[in-house]
Write a protein that holds these residues in place. Sequence first.
Motif, PDB file in Angstrom:
ATOM      1  N   HIS A  83       0.810  -1.165  -0.087  1.00 14.53           N
ATOM      2  CA  HIS A  83      -0.083  -0.004  -0.119  1.00 14.53           C
ATOM      3  C   HIS A  83       0.856   1.215   0.056  1.00 14.53           C
ATOM      4  O   HIS A  83       0.640   2.182  -0.689  1.00 14.53           O
ATOM      5  N   THR A  84       1.806   1.254   0.785  1.00 13.19           N
ATOM      6  CA  THR A  84       2.840   2.500   1.089  1.00 13.19           C
ATOM      7  C   THR A  84       3.998   2.111   0.810  1.00 13.19           C
ATOM      8  O   THR A  84       5.140   3.268   0.887  1.00 13.19           O
ATOM      9  N   SER A  85       4.461   0.875   0.640  1.00 16.90           N
ATOM     10  CA  SER A  85       5.803   0.418   0.657  1.00 16.90           C
ATOM     11  C   SER A  85       6.245  -0.373  -0.602  1.00 16.90           C
ATOM     12  O   SER A  85       5.242  -0.715  -1.648  1.00 16.90           O
ATOM     13  N   MET A  86       7.246  -0.531  -0.942  1.00 14.44           N
ATOM     14  CA  MET A  86       7.842  -1.157  -1.951  1.00 14.44           C
ATOM     15  C   MET A  86       9.047  -1.963  -1.700  1.00 14.44           C
ATOM     16  O   MET A  86       9.965  -1.412  -0.849  1.00 14.44           O
ATOM     17  N   VAL A  87       9.383  -3.179  -2.413  1.00 19.17           N
ATOM     18  CA  VAL A  87      10.628  -3.855  -2.256  1.00 19.17           C
ATOM     19  C   VAL A  87      11.352  -3.543  -3.572  1.00 19.17           C
ATOM     20  O   VAL A  87      11.010  -3.903  -4.573  1.00 19.17           O
ATOM     21  N   VAL A  88      12.558  -3.019  -3.484  1.00 22.48           N
ATOM     22  CA  VAL A  88      13.731  -2.814  -4.359  1.00 22.48           C
ATOM     23  C   VAL A  88      14.461  -3.777  -4.426  1.00 22.48           C
ATOM     24  O   VAL A  88      15.229  -3.956  -3.546  1.00 22.48           O
ATOM     25  N   GLY A  89      14.460  -4.658  -5.650  1.00 18.81           N
ATOM     26  CA  GLY A  89      15.669  -5.365  -5.730  1.00 18.81           C
ATOM     27  C   GLY A  89      17.120  -4.784  -6.185  1.00 18.81           C
ATOM     28  O   GLY A  89      16.721  -3.896  -7.160  1.00 18.81           O
ATOM     29  N   LEU A  90      18.149  -5.236  -5.760  1.00 21.25           N
ATOM     30  CA  LEU A  90      19.298  -4.588  -6.113  1.00 21.25           C
ATOM     31  C   LEU A  90      20.465  -5.580  -6.568  1.00 21.25           C
ATOM     32  O   LEU A  90      20.380  -6.775  -6.083  1.00 21.25           O
ATOM     33  N   ARG A  91      20.966  -5.212  -7.519  1.00 23.20           N
ATOM     34  CA  ARG A  91      22.251  -6.213  -8.073  1.00 23.20           C
ATOM     35  C   ARG A  91      23.554  -5.310  -8.244  1.00 23.20           C
ATOM     36  O   ARG A  91      23.396  -4.278  -8.693  1.00 23.20           O
ATOM     37  N   VAL A  92      24.448  -5.712  -7.849  1.00 24.76           N
ATOM     38  CA  VAL A  92      25.734  -4.932  -7.662  1.00 24.76           C
ATOM     39  C   VAL A  92      26.696  -5.918  -8.321  1.00 24.76           C
ATOM     40  O   VAL A  92      27.080  -7.195  -8.085  1.00 24.76           O
ATOM     41  N   GLU A  93      27.429  -5.274  -9.479  1.00 16.69           N
ATOM     42  CA  GLU A  93      28.406  -6.019 -10.206  1.00 16.69           C
ATOM     43  C   GLU A  93      29.744  -5.157 -10.341  1.00 16.69           C
ATOM     44  O   GLU A  93      29.451  -4.205 -10.293  1.00 16.69           O
ATOM     45  N   SER A  94      30.868  -5.913 -10.294  1.00 17.12           N
ATOM     46  CA  SER A  94      32.063  -5.253 -10.647  1.00 17.12           C
ATOM     47  C   SER A  94      32.781  -5.549 -11.959  1.00 17.12           C
ATOM     48  O   SER A  94      32.535  -6.616 -12.375  1.00 17.12           O
ATOM     49  N   GLN A  95      33.602  -4.630 -12.747  1.00 16.35           N
ATOM     50  CA  GLN A  95      34.150  -4.978 -13.775  1.00 16.35           C
ATOM     51  C   GLN A  95      35.505  -4.544 -13.697  1.00 16.35           C
ATOM     52  O   GLN A  95      35.936  -3.416 -13.624  1.00 16.35           O
ATOM     53  N   ASN A  96      36.397  -5.647 -14.322  1.00 14.28           N
ATOM     54  CA  ASN A  96      37.860  -5.173 -14.105  1.00 14.28           C
ATOM     55  C   ASN A  96      37.901  -4.529 -15.506  1.00 14.28           C
ATOM     56  O   ASN A  96      37.675  -5.088 -16.578  1.00 14.28           O
ATOM     57  N   ILE A  97      38.536  -3.090 -15.486  1.00 15.41           N
ATOM     58  CA  ILE A  97      38.592  -2.466 -16.913  1.00 15.41           C
ATOM     59  C   ILE A  97      39.342  -3.009 -17.464  1.00 15.41           C
ATOM     60  O   ILE A  97      39.166  -2.983 -18.844  1.00 15.41           O
ATOM     61  N   GLN A  98      40.707  -3.476 -17.200  1.00 15.83           N
ATOM     62  CA  GLN A  98      41.670  -3.955 -18.081  1.00 15.83           C
ATOM     63  C   GLN A  98      41.287  -5.231 -18.647  1.00 15.83           C
ATOM     64  O   GLN A  98      41.708  -5.618 -19.906  1.00 15.83           O
ATOM     65  N   THR A  99      40.694  -6.214 -18.074  1.00 12.21           N
ATOM     66  CA  THR A  99      40.495  -7.650 -18.333  1.00 12.21           C
ATOM     67  C   THR A  99      39.041  -7.741 -18.853  1.00 12.21           C
ATOM     68  O   THR A  99      38.572  -8.579 -19.977  1.00 12.21           O
ATOM     69  N   GLY A 100      37.889  -6.853 -18.557  1.00 15.12           N
ATOM     70  CA  GLY A 100      36.584  -7.059 -18.831  1.00 15.12           C
ATOM     71  C   GLY A 100      35.862  -7.851 -17.945  1.00 15.12           C
ATOM     72  O   GLY A 100      34.597  -8.111 -18.362  1.00 15.12           O
ATOM     73  N   VAL A 101      36.520  -8.540 -17.227  1.00 13.19           N
ATOM     74  CA  VAL A 101      35.631  -9.656 -16.465  1.00 13.19           C
ATOM     75  C   VAL A 101      34.568  -8.886 -15.415  1.00 13.19           C
ATOM     76  O   VAL A 101      34.963  -8.030 -14.687  1.00 13.19           O
ATOM     77  N   VAL A 102      33.641  -9.379 -15.427  1.00 10.96           N
ATOM     78  CA  VAL A 102      32.664  -8.968 -14.658  1.00 10.96           C
ATOM     79  C   VAL A 102      32.249 -10.043 -13.437  1.00 10.96           C
ATOM     80  O   VAL A 102      31.970 -11.283 -13.793  1.00 10.96           O
ATOM     81  N   LYS A 103      32.185  -9.249 -12.284  1.00 14.51           N
ATOM     82  CA  LYS A 103      31.781 -10.419 -11.136  1.00 14.51           C
ATOM     83  C   LYS A 103      30.484 -10.010 -10.420  1.00 14.51           C
ATOM     84  O   LYS A 103      30.309  -8.514 -10.409  1.00 14.51           O
ATOM     85  N   HIS A 104      29.596 -10.804  -9.961  1.00 10.26           N
ATOM     86  CA  HIS A 104      28.363 -10.473  -9.533  1.00 10.26           C
ATOM     87  C   HIS A 104      28.929 -10.368  -7.908  1.00 10.26           C
ATOM     88  O   HIS A 104      29.499 -11.306  -7.338  1.00 10.26           O
TER      89      HIS A 104
END
Length: 178
Positions: A83-104
Amino acid sequence: MFKHASESQVSITQLMLPSHSNFSGKIHGGHILGLMDQIAFACASKHSRHYCVTASVNRVDFLNPIEVGELVTLKASVNYTGHTSMVVGLRVESQNIQTGVVKHCNSSYFTMVAKDDQGNNVPVPGLILDDKQSIRRFARSIARQEQSKSRTSTFKASEFIMEEHLTLLKNQNAKIAL
């Protein structure tokens, strides 16, 4: 009124600097939590068109360390509306700029409440569930709420019966000294 989750989705990308690191040279978890709270606020406020506050955070597991010099991307989407609330799902990823590898690195769920100018709770638009994933996320949020209520009542101080839980402690790194 009802809205699609896509109407309020937000993402930010930020370069991780040495000033964000802890004593071991990894990015400080508190810095990431601060970014998560900011993006949850932005997403919830965008959906509700009101100022929003964080009511609770459901489970924060740091899955992979984030290094100085990596790009961190945070994505937020409204998964559930009450009614007055929301659940916000969040995802955080990092990326190594040199290799392009993405990690959750993290997924979490922030419960946000919409407020008016006087600080009173205000109704939020409902969510249009238009695919299997949106229905799964909405249903999962309901299940998490039910689990939370069960945990709270089981271990309520006034109703806790110690003897019923002593067997849980037998093989733990704890010594009972009553």
